[in-house]
Design a protein around this motif. Sequence first.
Motif, PDB file in Angstrom:
ATOM      1  N   THR A   1      42.653  33.352  69.110  1.00 29.87           N
ATOM      2  CA  THR A   1      41.752  32.225  68.941  1.00 29.87           C
ATOM      3  C   THR A   1      40.925  32.109  70.215  1.00 29.87           C
ATOM      4  O   THR A   1      41.394  32.478  71.301  1.00 29.87           O
TER       5      THR A   1
ATOM      6  N   HIS B   1      41.835  21.611  67.053  1.00 25.01           N
ATOM      7  CA  HIS B   1      42.688  22.409  66.178  1.00 25.01           C
ATOM      8  C   HIS B   1      43.982  21.686  65.812  1.00 25.01           C
ATOM      9  O   HIS B   1      44.818  22.228  65.090  1.00 25.01           O
TER      10      HIS B   1
ATOM     11  N   PRO C   1      42.673  26.747  62.744  1.00 26.97           N
ATOM     12  CA  PRO C   1      41.845  27.907  63.102  1.00 26.97           C
ATOM     13  C   PRO C   1      41.818  28.936  61.966  1.00 26.97           C
ATOM     14  O   PRO C   1      42.820  29.122  61.254  1.00 26.97           O
TER      15      PRO C   1
END
Length: 214
Positions: free
Chosen positions: A62, A88, A93
């Motif tokens: 990420t 998040h 994600p």
Amino acid sequence: MRITHLHSTFVTPWGGAEAYLFALASAQRARGHDVAIITAVADGESIARAAAAGVRVTVRPTWRPYAPDRHGSSAFVRAVFHGVDTVHGVLLPRAYRRVQDDRDVVHVHRFQGVGASVLRARRAPVVHTAHDYCLVDTASTTMRRGALPARLGLVQRLRARIVSTSARRATVVVFPSERTRRRHAELGFRAGRARCLVVPHGWPAPPLPAEGTP
């Protein structure tokens, strides 16, 4: 069973959470389960050690201004890291949207660097082991100037409230001690529908010395 462990980093030298993750995953694999580790960052040594135990590792990065478990170069960079991580806590994600597919259970160990939204049980039960205090504190310790305050600052409280929206949708939240569970409660953590358990970390007993060994 098909078990996936999720940890934001899997990099040597291992800390206590990584060592616990590996011990649990390898023990489950030895009992015949299909076990995988999903992480945002891993190194070759950790991947090879897991493979030797029959546990496969999948890296799903990420975006972050610096790698998880490393200190940012400035207050601004750290603010960006924790800001993205907080987002998040609400929005999953892309790399982790299907992490629960075809699994019997997902066990989340450390979500910082991936986001607390991975704690939500959608298509499979989710267990979260609270190895530290990242549910309520970005510093993971809840200490300030060597003391344990009864209340953290406004930013930490707001961030903890956002994280809790996902944590409340986990199946089980595991605390390694009653003291850890109580400290979370003191700082406002509310599990909602998630079941809270206190399960001390178990480690293999060291071998006894051979008879006659000094």
